[in-house]
Design a protein around this motif. Structure first.
Motif, PDB file in Angstrom:
ATOM      1  N   LEU A  62       0.825  -1.210   0.000  1.00 27.75           N
ATOM      2  CA  LEU A  62       0.000   0.000   0.000  1.00 27.75           C
ATOM      3  C   LEU A  62       0.858   1.258   0.000  1.00 27.75           C
ATOM      4  O   LEU A  62       0.585   2.216  -0.736  1.00 27.75           O
ATOM      5  N   GLN A  65       2.271   1.799  -3.337  1.00 24.16           N
ATOM      6  CA  GLN A  65       1.301   2.303  -4.314  1.00 24.16           C
ATOM      7  C   GLN A  65       1.215   3.828  -4.269  1.00 24.16           C
ATOM      8  O   GLN A  65       1.069   4.482  -5.303  1.00 24.16           O
ATOM      9  N   THR A 100      -0.526  -3.371  -7.151  1.00 21.26           N
ATOM     10  CA  THR A 100      -1.973  -3.579  -7.052  1.00 21.26           C
ATOM     11  C   THR A 100      -2.313  -5.060  -7.140  1.00 21.26           C
ATOM     12  O   THR A 100      -3.155  -5.572  -6.383  1.00 21.26           O
ATOM     13  N   THR A 103      -1.363  -6.798  -3.880  1.00 19.80           N
ATOM     14  CA  THR A 103      -2.350  -6.536  -2.829  1.00 19.80           C
ATOM     15  C   THR A 103      -3.579  -7.421  -2.982  1.00 19.80           C
ATOM     16  O   THR A 103      -4.097  -7.981  -2.009  1.00 19.80           O
ATOM     17  N   ALA A 177       0.522  -0.502   7.741  1.00 22.36           N
ATOM     18  CA  ALA A 177       0.119   0.277   6.565  1.00 22.36           C
ATOM     19  C   ALA A 177       0.086   1.771   6.889  1.00 22.36           C
ATOM     20  O   ALA A 177       0.493   2.600   6.073  1.00 22.36           O
ATOM     21  N   MET A 320      -6.306   6.090   1.614  1.00 25.11           N
ATOM     22  CA  MET A 320      -5.763   4.850   2.169  1.00 25.11           C
ATOM     23  C   MET A 320      -5.576   4.947   3.679  1.00 25.11           C
ATOM     24  O   MET A 320      -5.970   4.061   4.438  1.00 25.11           O
ATOM     25  N   GLN A 324      -7.202   2.897   6.881  1.00 25.22           N
ATOM     26  CA  GLN A 324      -6.321   2.128   7.755  1.00 25.22           C
ATOM     27  C   GLN A 324      -6.449   2.565   9.209  1.00 25.22           C
ATOM     28  O   GLN A 324      -6.443   1.732  10.120  1.00 25.22           O
TER      29      GLN A 324
END
Length: 622
Positions: A62, A65, A100, A103, A177, A320, A324
């Motif tokens: 993550l 990304q 991606t 994940t 994360a 994100m 999280q």
């Protein structure tokens, strides 16, 4: 014993009060985490470690990304300024696509691993719960509080240890994360990170109240769920099917089931509305903080402190990180909520601790000259009236002794005390003058064979139904068949399609059922197979016709081959040849002696014997 067992019970009001008094401190959180991790580690350490590794990998993916998005946007902006620089764009695009895909793959693999680990944890918990239900003192099964706790454990607590672990894994993944994505966000703008972290607090605050509501709801609804389960079993059970049809009970039972379900659904609706309101408030608070964070990002862009590429990456990072952070606090909420159920589970599992003591101590002797109940008293949990009051009985080796009395006189309770299944509140059971509590009670019970009036009809083979009498060693075919012959069950069993291998139930393919009298003989064979020095037969002739009943008792001495026997019956004519007869009334022994002695005394035995004899004579004359 009864009082001690009763002390272990906690009523719903007390349970809820205890739950509310517990603070959600970091110390309690760490205790819950340690308990759950210990259980999950013992159930499937390989899967647990694998899930943790995958969580860390997913967190890194993550964070990667976010950086990849920034690199892609930067390369796109560079394309406008320098035509032909497409090679610099492919690298970040491929990295983004790869991360991606990683994940997605990790998520799919985690789902399968979590399912397997959940089953392993559930099996481990079932092992412990079954150890309690089969090991606790028999008195527990006389209390509705025990069944309420058992219901709660089966409905909630069995799955909670794994839910705590799931919450822990989710917290670990969300924390990792958050650190990775947060680091990427800090590289874009340090101001945005603290705003997002504050966004998780509303969810945490409302979730604390939600966990209390969930536990309170479970405790309050336990009796309703038990009744609903019972009504389901009644309407689907084989033994009840004939009576339901004979008395046309289907509609009546179904209406009772609908009423119980409606009560539950009404309470569930109210409960879910409360939880939904709290959840909405928590998420609304988080959404407001998210809007403020995005507003701050717009201000930074307009002020020129964040580039266009950085802004695009920041938007991805904010989304994100917001999810999280919420996942992190949701994991904390899941642990606390499950923790209330776990503490209820631990209390239930502690009920088995006294049962473990039954296996402690020296082995009981393999035989005795005299076994006696010495002025024993016993009161069932929750009852104000003693079931047995100062009863004294004595059996010498090789004797056949009978206990008679009207229904409710305490005969069966006294037999359970002599069998070591109930511990008297006062008095003692003694073998040759020694209290049996001086030895391992498990070893005492292994020296006793008990055939109850309400014996269990196991849906297993005929061989298993007899061999259950002694599972301490592999079945002995010769001994098994000898026991069946002694009990008069051999003929019925050998006429079955597969003989002793035939399942004694129509629940399974190839199974056959037996008549009540045939089943009674199988149960008696079970007791003979145990080959114990002390045999207790509680109304063993209840399902037998008069001739079979007479033959059973007449052959009892020969069949027992010198073993001591206690024969319980409400049919006085059956026990007249016993060495000694004890008469019980209202939990007390009111007289004892041989048949002739008791008849000559003209007491209760004589009166009841004559009443029963007259009833039989009148029936014969009509």
């Amino acid at each position: 014993m009864a009082a001690a067992e009763g002390d272990d019970y906690v009523d719903p009001v007390t349970l809820r009060a205890q739950a509310r008094s517990q603070r959600k401190s970091l110390g309690r959180l760490s205790i819950l985490i340690r308990q759950s991790v210990r259980l999950v580690w013992a159930s499937g350490r390989g899967l647990f470690v694998g899930l943790l590794v995958l969580q860390v990998a997913a967190a890194l993916a993550l964070a990667g990304q976010v950086l990849a998005v920034q690199a892609v946007l930067t390369a796109i902006l560079d394309l406008e300024e320098a035509a032909g620089a497409t090679a610099s764009l492919w690298a970040p695009v491929l990295v983004l696509a790869g991360l991606t895909a990683v994940t997605s793959i990790i998520g799919a693999v985690q789902g399968h691993m979590q399912r397997m680990l959940g089953e392993l944890v559930a099996r481990s918990m079932w092992d412990q719960v079954l150890d309690v239900s089969t090991g606790v003192g028999l008195g527990n099964f006389e209390s509705p509080d025990f069944f309420n706790r058992l219901q709660r454990v089966q409905s909630n607590a069995l799955s909670r240890p794994y839910q705590v672990t799931q919450g822990l894994i989710a917290m670990g993944g969300a924390l990792a994360a958050s650190i990775g994505v947060g680091a990427a966000l800090v590289s874009i703008s340090p101001l945005l990170l603290p705003l997002l972290l504050v966004g998780g607090l509303p969810v945490l605050l409302t979730s604390r109240r939600e966990s209390r509501l969930e536990f309170d709801f479970s405790v309050a609804q336990t009796p309703v769920l038990r009744m609903r389960q019972y009504l389901t079993l009644v309407q689907t059970g084989r033994d009840q099917a004939k009576e339901i049809r004979a008395f046309h009970l289907a509609d009546w039972l179904h209406s009772r089931f609908d009423a119980a379900y409606a009560t539950y659904l009404g309470a569930l609706g109210t409960h879910l509305r409360r939880r939904a309101t709290l959840s909405a408030l928590g998420n609304l608070g988080s959404a407001i903080v998210l809007v403020l964070t995005l507003a701050a990002l717009v201000w930074l862009i307009l002020d020129g402190q964040v580039t266009v590429a950085g802004a695009g990456a920041a938007i991805v990072a904010i989304r994100m990180l917001a999810s999280q952070v919420q996942a992190l606090f949701a994991g904390v909420q899941r642990i606390f909520e499950s923790g209330l159920f776990l503490e209820d589970l631990q209390g239930f599992l502690r009920l088995a601790e006294p049962a473990k003591e039954d296996s402690q101590g020296p082995e009981a002797p393999t035989g005795f000259a005299v076994v006696a109940a010495d002025k024993v008293h016993f009161t069932y949990p929750g009852s104000d009236q003693p079931a047995v009051r100062g009863a004294t009985v004595e059996l010498r080796a090789g004797e056949v002794v009978a206990i008679v009395g009207e229904n409710g006189s305490g005969k069966t309770t006294l037999a359970k005390i002599l069998a070591g299944l109930y511990t008297p509140d006062e008095g003692a059971v003694r073998w040759d003058g020694t209290d049996i509590r001086a030895w391992s009670l498990a070893s005492v019970r292994s020296r006793i064979a008990v055939i109850f009036q309400d014996f269990v009809r196991y849906a297993l083979s005929a061989e298993d139904n007899i061999a259950i009498g002694d599972v301490s060693r592999p079945p002995d075919p010769n001994r098994l068949r000898a026991s069946a012959r002694a009990a008069g069950a051999a003929g019925a069993i050998e006429s079955l399609p597969d003989g002793y291998a035939t399942p004694l139930s129509r629940l399974f393919t190839g199974g056959r059922d037996l008549s009540g009298g045939q089943w009674q003989r199988v149960a008696i064979a079970r007791g003979y197979y145990r080959d114990a020095p002390f045999v207790i037969l509680d109304e063993p002739s209840a399902a037998l016709d008069p001739r079979a009943e007479y033959d059973l008792f007449a052959s009892l001495r020969h069949t027992l081959e010198g073993r001591t026997a206690l024969f319980i019956s409400h049919r006085f004519s059956t026990v007249r040849s016993a060495d000694r007869i004890y008469v019980m009334e209202a939990g007390s022994v009111v007289e004892h002696g041989s048949h002739d002695e008791l008849m000559a005394a003209g007491g209760q035995y004589s009166e009841l014997f004559k009443l029963q004899a007259a009833a039989y004579l009148n029936a014969d004359q009509t």
